[in-house]
Design an enzyme around this catalytic site. Structure first.
Site, PDB file in Angstrom:
ATOM      1  N   GLU A  65      -6.316   9.025   9.722  1.00  0.00           N
ATOM      2  CA  GLU A  65      -4.957   8.911  10.294  1.00  0.00           C
ATOM      3  C   GLU A  65      -4.829   9.739  11.567  1.00  0.00           C
ATOM      4  O   GLU A  65      -4.023   9.449  12.438  1.00  0.00           O
ATOM      5  CB  GLU A  65      -3.918   9.301   9.241  1.00  0.00           C
ATOM      6  CG  GLU A  65      -3.946   8.286   8.116  1.00  0.00           C
ATOM      7  CD  GLU A  65      -2.679   8.158   7.315  1.00  0.00           C
ATOM      8  OE1 GLU A  65      -1.739   8.924   7.537  1.00  0.00           O
ATOM      9  OE2 GLU A  65      -2.661   7.270   6.445  1.00  0.00           O
TER      10      GLU A  65
ATOM     11  N   CYS B  65     -11.335   2.830  -0.793  1.00  0.00           N
ATOM     12  CA  CYS B  65     -10.059   3.351  -0.283  1.00  0.00           C
ATOM     13  C   CYS B  65      -9.704   2.535   0.959  1.00  0.00           C
ATOM     14  O   CYS B  65     -10.595   2.159   1.735  1.00  0.00           O
ATOM     15  CB  CYS B  65     -10.212   4.829   0.080  1.00  0.00           C
ATOM     16  SG  CYS B  65      -8.758   5.537   0.884  1.00  0.00           S
TER      17      CYS B  65
ATOM     18  N   ASP C 222       0.865  -1.181   0.000  1.00  0.00           N
ATOM     19  CA  ASP C 222       0.000   0.000   0.000  1.00  0.00           C
ATOM     20  C   ASP C 222       0.900   1.228   0.000  1.00  0.00           C
ATOM     21  O   ASP C 222       2.097   1.137   0.275  1.00  0.00           O
ATOM     22  CB  ASP C 222      -0.903  -0.002   1.243  1.00  0.00           C
ATOM     23  CG  ASP C 222      -1.806   1.231   1.286  1.00  0.00           C
ATOM     24  OD1 ASP C 222      -2.406   1.573   0.253  1.00  0.00           O
ATOM     25  OD2 ASP C 222      -1.884   1.882   2.352  1.00  0.00           O
TER      26      ASP C 222
ATOM     27  N   CYS D 282      -3.761  -1.017  -2.087  1.00  0.00           N
ATOM     28  CA  CYS D 282      -4.084   0.392  -2.326  1.00  0.00           C
ATOM     29  C   CYS D 282      -5.063   0.530  -3.495  1.00  0.00           C
ATOM     30  O   CYS D 282      -4.782   0.056  -4.605  1.00  0.00           O
ATOM     31  CB  CYS D 282      -2.768   1.114  -2.646  1.00  0.00           C
ATOM     32  SG  CYS D 282      -2.950   2.849  -2.999  1.00  0.00           S
TER      33      CYS D 282
END
Ligand code: DGL
Length: 272
Positions: A155, A187, A13, A76
């Site tokens: 994140e 995603c 990824d 990814c």
């Protein structure tokens, strides 16, 4: 020489997000050894040009092939959208992406044929989901929305934050107004937002988790190719590599995998 089925599966990824795919593969194939590469020095891929994404994906795959893996999973979405064909042509191992399994599951789930897709700017620009869906069902309609703010919010750990819900409403409202009944989470990071997405989209909209559908596809494909681990009793190991410093990855990894994993090692990638 080891039998090919005994070799590890490589997963890559752009960064940490692909650990959602590793988590699902681990759940569905607990006996397999897994080598994960997160290209943390060059993340994000979702804002890069197609040529750059293809180059990075080739270098990631080259690294994994150098680790003697039996197959490579492109966790990814952005790299799957732009680079899968190039990787299939260039490397001598089976390459599995996330787009085809997600698109096929969306077609199975939809009743109205109105399918929403969310992803990075690059994934949406590629129209990869739209193409795969149109190839399999000419009557299905795809409504796509790039959601560039969602990766940084995940994140940051703002999974249940009001700001994230407000951002999701902005992104999803146009799709909901089109009457979608199925939404592809296109995603790596979006599976972590499933609960918030469900709250905003409502229970009538079926969610397709591209990490989960990818893992199902990997299992079925390895079985078909005779490449599943044959040992019944072993527990597979996980080894991870990153291209930038390891601290940030190690700190966030357990959130994405759902349990601690061994510390990552920093590597230099071969240039393509
Ligand atoms: N892994 C990317 C994806 O699934 C998201 C993060 C990035 O933009 O690199 O598209």
């Amino acid at each position: 020489m080891a039998n090919a089925s005994e070799l590890p599966i490589g997963i890559f990824d752009s960064g940490i997000g692909g650990l959602t795919v590793l988590r699902q593969i681990r759940r569905q194939l607990p006996r397999e050894d897994l080598i994960y590469l997160g290209d943390t020095a060059r993340v994000p891929y979702g804002t890069k040009s197609p040529a750059t994404v293809v180059r990075f994906a080739c270098e990631d795959t080259q690294f994994l092939v150098g680790q003697n893996v039996k197959a490579v999973v492109v966790a990814c979405n952005t790299a799957s959208a732009w680079a899968l064909l190039a990787l299939e042509k260039r490397f001598p191992v089976p390459i599995f992406g996330v787009i085809v399994p997600g698109a096929c599951t969306a077609l199975k789930k939809t009743r109205s044929g109105r399918i929403g897709v969310i992803g990075t700017k690059a994934t949406i620009r590629s129209e990869a989901y739209k193409r795969v869906i149109a190839d399999r069902n000419g009557r299905a309609q795809v409504f796509a929305q790039a959601c560039p703010l969602l990766v940084p919010l995940v994140e940051e750990g703002w999974i249940r934050h009001e700001v994230t819900r407000a951002v999701l409403r902005e992104y999803l409202d146009p799709l909901l107004r089109r009457g979608i009944d199925t939404l592809v989470l296109g995603c790596t990071h979006y599976p972590l937002l499933k609960r918030a997405i469900r709250e905003v989209a409502g229970s009538e909209v079926a969610l397709v988790d591209s990490a989960e559908t990818c893992a199902q596809f990997v299992r079925a494909s390895l079985k078909q190719l005779g490449l599943l681990q044959s040992s019944e009793s072993r527990e597979g190991w996980i080894r991870s590599y990153v291209t930038d410093e390891t601290e940030q990855f190690t700190r966030l990894a357990s959130r994405f995998v759902g349990c601690p994993i061994p510390a990552a090692e920093k590597v230099e990638l071969p240039s393509s």
